[in-house]
Every structure is written in C-alpha cells, then in structure tokens.
Design an enzyme around this catalytic site. Sequence first.
Site, mmCIF file in Angstrom:
data_model
loop_
_atom_site.group_PDB
_atom_site.id
_atom_site.type_symbol
_atom_site.label_atom_id
_atom_site.label_comp_id
_atom_site.label_asym_id
_atom_site.label_seq_id
_atom_site.Cartn_x
_atom_site.Cartn_y
_atom_site.Cartn_z
ATOM 1 N N LYS A 157 0.813 -1.223 0.000
ATOM 2 C CA LYS A 157 0.000 0.000 0.000
ATOM 3 C C LYS A 157 0.847 1.273 0.000
ATOM 4 O O LYS A 157 0.468 2.288 -0.574
ATOM 5 C CB LYS A 157 -0.951 0.002 1.194
ATOM 6 C CG LYS A 157 -1.966 -1.139 1.193
ATOM 7 C CD LYS A 157 -3.089 -0.924 0.194
ATOM 8 C CE LYS A 157 -4.098 -2.063 0.223
ATOM 9 N NZ LYS A 157 -5.161 -1.928 -0.769
ATOM 10 N N GLU B 34 -9.668 5.680 3.193
ATOM 11 C CA GLU B 34 -10.475 4.574 3.704
ATOM 12 C C GLU B 34 -9.522 3.417 3.929
ATOM 13 O O GLU B 34 -8.459 3.354 3.320
ATOM 14 C CB GLU B 34 -11.549 4.186 2.679
ATOM 15 C CG GLU B 34 -11.105 3.184 1.603
ATOM 16 C CD GLU B 34 -10.036 3.719 0.652
ATOM 17 O OE1 GLU B 34 -9.931 4.944 0.486
ATOM 18 O OE2 GLU B 34 -9.293 2.896 0.074
ATOM 19 N N SER C 151 1.657 -9.744 -0.867
ATOM 20 C CA SER C 151 1.332 -8.317 -0.741
ATOM 21 C C SER C 151 1.551 -7.722 0.642
ATOM 22 O O SER C 151 1.706 -6.510 0.764
ATOM 23 C CB SER C 151 -0.126 -8.094 -1.169
ATOM 24 O OG SER C 151 -0.990 -8.936 -0.432
HETATM 25 C C1 LIG Z 1 -1.777 -7.033 2.549
HETATM 26 C C2 LIG Z 1 -2.920 -6.727 1.648
HETATM 27 N N1 LIG Z 1 -3.016 -7.368 0.474
HETATM 28 C C3 LIG Z 1 -4.035 -7.135 -0.375
HETATM 29 C C4 LIG Z 1 -5.020 -6.212 -0.072
HETATM 30 C C5 LIG Z 1 -6.142 -6.020 -1.043
HETATM 31 O O1 LIG Z 1 -6.079 -4.786 -1.688
HETATM 32 P P1 LIG Z 1 -5.713 -4.700 -3.222
HETATM 33 O O2 LIG Z 1 -6.567 -5.700 -3.927
HETATM 34 O O3 LIG Z 1 -6.017 -3.298 -3.578
HETATM 35 O O4 LIG Z 1 -4.268 -5.023 -3.369
HETATM 36 C C6 LIG Z 1 -4.955 -5.494 1.132
HETATM 37 C C7 LIG Z 1 -5.978 -4.501 1.477
HETATM 38 O O5 LIG Z 1 -6.059 -3.976 2.539
HETATM 39 C C8 LIG Z 1 -3.874 -5.755 2.016
HETATM 40 O O6 LIG Z 1 -3.742 -5.122 3.184
#
Ligand SMILES: Cc1ncc(COP(=O)(O)O)c(C=O)c1O
Length: 431
Positions: free
Chosen positions: A100, A122, A395
């Site tokens: 993020k 948000e 992620s």
């Molecule tokens: C670690 C992590 N991965 C994935 C996501 C999903 O978001 P996005 O699909 O925008 O990557 C989030 C959302 O809060 C997250 O914290």
Amino acid sequence: MPNLRIPTMASYQHPDSSGHFGRYGGSFASETLTFALKELREAYARYQHDPAFIAEFNYEMAHFVGRPSPVYHAARTSQEMGGAQIYLKREDLNHTGAHKINNVIGQAMLAKRMGKPRIIAETGAGQHGVATATICARYGLECIVYMGAEDVKRQSPNVYRMKLLGATVVPVESGSKTLKDALNEAMRDWVANVDNTFYIIGTVAGPHPYPMMVRDFQSVIGTECLTQMPLVLAEQNLPAQQPDVVMACVGGGSNAMGIFHPYIPFDNVRLIGVEAAGEGLDTHKHSASLQRGSAGVLHGNRTFILQDDNGQIMETHSISAGLDYPGVGPEHAWLQEIGRAEYVGITDKEALAAFHYLCRTEGIIPALESSHAFAYAMKLAKEMRPDQSILVNLSGRGDKDIGTVADLSGEDFYDRPSMRGLAVKGAESKP
Ligand SMILES: Cc1ncc(COP(=O)(O)O)c(C=O)c1O
C-alpha cells in the site's frame, strides 16, 4: 517510478482519455467533485512526466520504503508440491508491511504539490490506513482514516499503529461496517471538504484518474520483477526469462494490477487474480465480484460488482478484511472480458491453511489477503512441471492478523499458561 509508461506497453494503452477500459471505468461523481477530479487529472498529467517528481518518488521508494523488495524462491514449498517453482515478491518487507505504501507516497507527493493540507483515506485491513498515517506524519499533513467498525475490531493492531502515528481513525457504523462503508464515508467527507482535502484512495477503484494513477504507482512491483526474474530463474537453471504465471490476490485489485501491468504485453505469461471465495462461491458468503458479480456502478466507476436484482449492493464476506469488498478495479473487469487475465477463488479455510503452511515451511507470516494467492499457487504448482515457475505477489505481512488466526484456532495469544510462565520467569531474573 522509473518509467510510468514502459515502452513495451505500446500495444496496451488503457485507459483512454476519459478513463475507460473498454466499457468499464469512467468517472461517476457528484457535481461537487467534478472540479476536484479535473484538478487531480491535470496535476497527475503534469507530474507523472516531471523529472523532479519521478526522482523524488524513486528516492522515497529506495530510502523510505526499502525497495526493491526481493524475489524469494520458496524452495521447500516448491519441492513439497512437486511441480512448478514458486517465487514470492516480498512486498511484506516494505516499510509499514505491505504494498500500500507505494501508492500512498505517490498520491501524498501530489497532495503536497496541490497545496492540500488535509488527507483522508479509507481502509479495510488497515494497511492502507497505516501507510497513509505514516506518510502524513512524515510530510506534516493532517490525517483522517475511515474504517468499518467490524474491521476496527478484527484489525486492532493496525488501528493502534495509526493512532501512534497521529492519525484520527473514524469507525464507520453503517451497512456491513466494512470496506465499502468506509469508502462511502470517505467520499462524503471529500464532498464536504473538497477545497483543502486530498482523498488518497487505497486501491485501483474510484473515479478516473484513480484506477490508472494507483496502478501506475503500484507498477513499481512488476517493473522490478521484470529485471529480477531472469536472475532468479537462472540461479535454478530454469530455461525461461520470465515466470509462466504471475499471481496475486484481488480485493480492490491494486497489488494485482501493480504486478500484472508490466506483464500484460508478455503473451505467454498467464495472469491469475485470486478472489476471496469465503465460505464458497456457491454460498452468499464471499467477495468474488469478478466471478459472481455483474456490471454496475460503484464508488465512481463502472465495473463488476456484487448486486441483487434491484441493483442493491450485496453483503460480502471474507476472513481477510482487505478482500472484503463488493466491487473491483475496472481494469480487472476489462482484463477478464478480453481474456488477458483469469480470476479464481480461494476459500477462508484454504487461505488459513496456506497461512499456517507458509509460517511453518518458509518462516514467513503472511497477511491473510496474500495467503489467498499463495494457496492458489500451491494448488496450481502441482499441475505444472518443475522447470516452470509461478511468481506470487506476497502483498503484506501477517502481524495484523495474528489475533484473527488465534481466535479461529481457539487460542488466546495474550493469556496462554505457557506465555504467563515465561513472563514471570523473565521478571524474576531481573536484578
Ligand atoms: C496485505 C494486503 N493485500 C491485499 C489487499 C487487497 O487490496 P488490493 O486488492 O487493492 O491489493 C490489502 C488490502 O487492505 C492488504 O492489506
């Protein structure tokens, strides 16, 4: 952001100038926001090619975030699956613990240049909120984060982190008290305070230019992989230059777009997005907008959404707060429609099993969101050959989820007899 529009993208120029990815995207916003969105489009168009802006972004990525994030060969997992080699792009190692922060830095740099001292955001899992609070602390900006009351409960470590960083966290009590309700509330705030406020959206959703802009900032992930993969594949004596499959979990879709985007022109690389199948795609308890939704408008853009026959947004469910969203970024709806990306589901149970597996096998505690992608990689690897490879976007890290995981396992990590014993022992040995 070494090159926001990389040359190999010549065959894929989306969105168009009105923010459309085919029939998806666009800008559905109230009259009050029309000027603010125009101002934002102009600012982004100006700064995305500005050498000073690009240099500052690259500096922040290297020195504050700690990029490039490594690509790691999950050797034990690959061996146990007996098929394709699994590689993890370690976004969990970024400062603040997830992908993020890449996007937040880009948008906060724009806010500074546009003279907006008040930032709103948000958050679902709290990772976008923590990243925003972090950058606001660093840049001296006021920070207000909207978070569904349900998510405040299940992601409490991140709520406290935001408070420590000086942000105001506003629990949202409406609707299902999750991410969509937080987005609604942030939009309302923006309408009321548009003159001095910049809305940092945390995913590739919202009205144009957000889906494009967030994707561009997050593309740093895939762009790094383009140069890292040939090296790591050569280390294992694999014949290919790039992975056979690139995979990521999909909530709003920003970590997936970030790793997919630079790979779109590589026709022989499969792109797979993993949605939250919750208690099963055939129940009503999931968040799989692309697999079970239909076209409609949500939060300023036309995309795939989970709606009933009257167009009302349906309640969603996922074990992971960050995937618990009834819509998805419009570019994913487009990539699915043109057949360039595939979307699959992983249930709560499968994600939880993958979470534990990654902890015990590779020494990595992943976010529950990322565990969805890893779970599907383990399934698919078994169907592939050992000389093939899967690149998974890991992620985020899972510290925020240990309370949820302990609850689901019937454990209380604050009050285990063994932990009490350790605490007493330590206290006694003090001089
Ligand atoms: C670690 C992590 N991965 C994935 C996501 C999903 O978001 P996005 O699909 O925008 O990557 C989030 C959302 O809060 C997250 O914290």
